[in-house]
Write a protein that holds these residues in place. Structure first.
Motif, PDB file in Angstrom:
ATOM      1  N   ASP A 283     -70.054  56.179  36.051  1.00  0.00           N
ATOM      2  CA  ASP A 283     -70.977  55.343  35.293  1.00  0.00           C
ATOM      3  C   ASP A 283     -71.305  54.057  36.036  1.00  0.00           C
ATOM      4  OD1 ASP A 283     -72.609  55.005  33.067  1.00  0.00           O
ATOM      5  OD2 ASP A 283     -71.190  53.657  32.120  1.00  0.00           O
TER       6      ASP A 283
ATOM      7  N   VAL B 266     -79.790  58.841  33.926  1.00  0.00           N
ATOM      8  CA  VAL B 266     -78.471  59.358  33.568  1.00  0.00           C
ATOM      9  C   VAL B 266     -78.212  59.062  32.098  1.00  0.00           C
ATOM     10  CG1 VAL B 266     -77.378  59.259  35.830  1.00  0.00           C
ATOM     11  CG2 VAL B 266     -77.419  57.206  34.407  1.00  0.00           C
ATOM     12  N   PHE B 267     -77.451  59.955  31.473  1.00  0.00           N
ATOM     13  CA  PHE B 267     -76.963  59.721  30.111  1.00  0.00           C
ATOM     14  C   PHE B 267     -75.872  58.654  30.113  1.00  0.00           C
ATOM     15  CE2 PHE B 267     -78.192  64.248  29.111  1.00  0.00           C
ATOM     16  CZ  PHE B 267     -78.921  63.992  27.962  1.00  0.00           C
ATOM     17  N   ASP B 268     -75.775  57.919  29.042  1.00  0.00           N
ATOM     18  CA  ASP B 268     -74.528  57.217  28.758  1.00  0.00           C
ATOM     19  C   ASP B 268     -73.449  58.299  28.665  1.00  0.00           C
ATOM     20  OD1 ASP B 268     -73.232  54.623  27.109  1.00  0.00           O
ATOM     21  OD2 ASP B 268     -72.442  56.586  26.534  1.00  0.00           O
ATOM     22  N   PRO B 269     -72.379  58.200  29.480  1.00  0.00           N
ATOM     23  CA  PRO B 269     -71.443  59.335  29.539  1.00  0.00           C
ATOM     24  C   PRO B 269     -70.706  59.599  28.231  1.00  0.00           C
ATOM     25  CG  PRO B 269     -70.664  57.500  30.905  1.00  0.00           C
ATOM     26  CD  PRO B 269     -72.047  57.143  30.461  1.00  0.00           C
ATOM     27  N   LEU B 270     -70.446  58.578  27.442  1.00  0.00           N
ATOM     28  CA  LEU B 270     -69.759  58.839  26.173  1.00  0.00           C
ATOM     29  C   LEU B 270     -70.650  59.579  25.184  1.00  0.00           C
ATOM     30  CD1 LEU B 270     -67.491  55.778  25.356  1.00  0.00           C
ATOM     31  CD2 LEU B 270     -66.823  58.178  25.491  1.00  0.00           C
ATOM     32  N   VAL B 271     -71.933  59.300  25.205  1.00  0.00           N
ATOM     33  CA  VAL B 271     -72.866  60.051  24.360  1.00  0.00           C
ATOM     34  C   VAL B 271     -72.905  61.510  24.817  1.00  0.00           C
ATOM     35  CG1 VAL B 271     -75.309  60.324  23.761  1.00  0.00           C
ATOM     36  CG2 VAL B 271     -74.250  58.048  23.693  1.00  0.00           C
TER      37      VAL B 271
ATOM     38  N   SER C   3     -69.628  63.318  24.003  1.00  0.00           N
ATOM     39  CA  SER C   3     -69.494  63.599  22.567  1.00  0.00           C
ATOM     40  C   SER C   3     -70.283  64.850  22.211  1.00  0.00           C
ATOM     41  CB  SER C   3     -69.984  62.404  21.744  1.00  0.00           C
ATOM     42  OG  SER C   3     -69.249  61.240  22.063  1.00  0.00           O
TER      43      SER C   3
END
Lengths: 442, 442
Positions: free
Chosen positions: B58, B77-82, B85
């Motif tokens: 990240d 890129v995605f927010d990795p926590l999103v 999940s």
């Protein structure tokens, strides 16, 4: 896009349900708060009922710790964005609305998370902006006291400008990913915000492209004066607690009337009061169900609810069957406090009668009756200028949502008040809201 | 729990893959960064290969904006926590590791999000703690410059104490939810942290119960001196970039040797170097594949990579086919900078040769060969004191992960070096790590 002729519906979900004693009901999921399978079933049920969205509240502290807390379903909730990211993958149509506070979050992180959820879900994200309410929340973030009411709304005003600015970092067609030419994006379609405000300095750009909806649907629930000012300028949906049609009409007319000040039209903001329906096949079955829940509210828990609503003011010294004393003004949810004081005075309620009155839905309207009676109420509020739609708050779960979907939704559909299929592919489209044009394309 | 006899495997995923030119490869997903279906397939492929975990890096800024950025797969890129999940709901066994920075997050929010992911996934969450590296990140959070290297590690030390404290807010058996008695939790099993430190003041408790793993597996990747101090005290897994077995052995012995200082044993920290395997059915097929990728690296992109590694130092004025000049010390990733300067000096590389050498995996070891050769390398590092396992960095996706799972994993299984079924139900159990005992139960 023209305003849909039908009303809009949100499913406001809490683990066991909204009634204060929901978790104690024999058919409620007392462990619902952290039960993903339960939420998956609820989300899919709401989608089967063609709801516009599911909705989750949020707090940034354990509420009601100390003696009173142990008797209520507190302390075990998912972070709503984590939960909704999971639910995004097991649903296809329904909107995913998460409450997130502006007071204790960074706009860059929040903007990115909502853009991620909007990409992940194909355009179904919504952000319910709150400013937090309690000193317990402040104390988890390095402060002794929460921001003062006006101060936190000023922060929210700037915060929302930063996030909407970040969401425009990339033009919709910025990414070409041309393998042959080796060009990934058009640099002239990348915009650096360089926000330098009083409370926030955020350079940008956001490291995620503009999302399917442009940005998530912006929702607010504050009904105080600064809350209404913020909503009139920026909100696309407003959730509100209204006890009577007359109050709902006054609120509706007030807020819609403010929109022209910001160059906005009435169809750009949907007003959705919360309604907690206690549904029975007959009136007496509904009343029995409601009585069953009310009987589960012990006085210590009811007093805890009132103390929470009154910013911690302890009423346990007063006679339960006497009148509500004068209360100090709270820094917390001011409009909600007014609502319940007004309610007690108007209906001449004792302390016990007051907490029982709000035990079902914390100040939202509780409707006890048959599917036809509930549909009549929704139709009346919708057609009489009290609401564009409703945020349904099931008293206990999964029962309350399933009955609404199976019995009330068909009533609404038969009357032409509600969709029978999803018409749009994004939350905005289903709500009849326009996709925002980037500030750089205007 | 005894240490597993087999090595551990993580799948370090990036949208198109790790090679700098991955997105340009004809068989790579150039839009992989925001393609959830792609990540779902990757996660399920890694789970089919019995990997311990998938892992996401990240950054809190768009990297490399300006002229160089447009030629590389950045900005989407995605927010990795999103993302994780979402992936939690479409996988059953595999660990879910997200990088999150301590420098620009609030410990209360981070602790809650990871506890939520751990509950959502049934005990599969891992947190890769980083301290961020760049001024561009600082500028998205109200600062002109990033925190100095030592300062941000001091912040991280306190941050991790706050989060582990919050994760112990509730004893494991605090929630009883006794419907008949009306008791939801035992108040004596609720602990308020009241942390008042130099940088953080956090009251607690966390509004989510202790999670299946107690807390997420704690991972770190910093290899500087303060990074190793923090890791020896708190990390359970360390990811590291090592070019040679000798370097890997030295790092391994150093870090494991520090554990007794903190009362810890060697099996409480797993060391997992990154390895980028370029796999062919024959040696020449592998070499051709690597050459195909290297040919896609244009010099402007290679120079951008070096500038990023050198804290923004621009090498474009120098002769591409001449030696690397002296570089100023960076405030960013210090250990990584040392690694690539050492590499250039040791192998007497030109600027062009250097960027090509690190284009595959940014300083991690690139292994080009057949499945047997790759397995030989992993076996050697694992059995010769260089590694407890590996973080596999596929050069491009989905090809690189699928080949590893289909061709290399069976080699490792045949040699008794890797599991054929998951033995544990949580990430901790699969990694052979103990579940932490609450500080209040010690």
């Amino acid at each position: 896009m023209s305003q849909p002729k039908h009303l809009t519906l949100g499913a406001f979900l809490m683990g066991s349900g909204h009634h204060l004693a929901a978790w104690r009901h024999p058919r409620a999921y007392s462990d619902g708060g952290l039960n993903f399978a339960h939420f998956k079933r609820l989300a899919q049920t709401a989608e089967r009922g063609k709801f516009d969205a599911i909705f989750f509240a949020d707090n940034l502290a354990m509420l009601g710790d100390g003696e009173l807390g142990k008797y209520t379903a507190l302390g075990d909730v998912f972070d709503p964005l984590v939960l909704l990211s999971g639910l995004a993958t097991v649903t296809e149509h329904i909107g995913l609305i998460s409450t997130v506070s502006t007071s204790y979050n960074e706009p860059y992180l929040l903007a990115r998370k909502f853009a991620s959820l909007d990409h992940l879900s194909g355009g179904r994200a919504g952000w319910n902006l709150v400013t937090s309410a309690l000193d317990q929340e402040a104390q988890n973030f390095g402060r002794d006291k929460h921001f003062e009411h006006d101060d936190r709304y000023e922060r929210a005003e700037e915060f929302i400008d930063v996030t909407t600015g970040l969401w425009d970092s990339w033009d919709d067609d910025a990414f070409v990913r041309d393998k042959a030419a080796g060009v990934y994006f058009h640099p002239e379609k990348l915009h650096t915000l360089n926000h330098k405000g009083e409370r926030y300095q955020v350079r940008g750009p956001l490291n995620i492209p503009r999302s399917p909806q442009g940005y998530p649907v912006l929702i607010q629930a504050g009904s105080s004066e600064p809350g209404k000012v913020l909503a009139a300028r920026t909100a696309e949906v407003v959730f509100t607690a209204q006890q009577t049609l007359a109050n709902a009409q006054a609120f509706y007319a007030d807020l819609k009337g403010r929109l022209p000040l910001y160059g906005r039209t009435a169809d750009q903001l949907k007003i959705m009061p919360g309604i907690s329906p206690v549904i029975g096949h007959t009136q007496s079955e509904a009343e029995d169900k409601y009585a069953e829940l009310q009987d589960l509210v012990e006085s210590r828990v009811g007093l805890g609810l009132l103390a929470g609503m009154a910013g911690g003011f302890d009423l346990s010294e007063y006679d339960l069957d006497g009148p509500l004393p004068e209360l100090p003004v709270s820094n917390a949810m001011q409009s909600r406090q007014h609502l319940f004081i007004d309610l007690a005075r108007r209906e001449n309620l004792t302390i016990r009668q007051l907490y029982l009155k709000i035990a079902g839905a914390r100040g939202h309207h509780t409707a006890v009756g048959t599917p036809v009676q509930i549909a009549d109420l929704l139709e009346e509020w919708f057609t009489q200028g009290g609401a564009d739609g409703f945020n349904i708050m099931p008293p206990f779960l999964p029962d309350g949502l399933e009955l609404f979907v199976d019995l009330v939704v068909p009533q609404l559909q038969r009357r032409g008040l509600f969709r029978t299929e999803y018409s749009g592919s994004t939350l905005r489209e289903n709500l009849g809201l326009r996709r925002p044009v980037s500030r750089y394309a205007r």
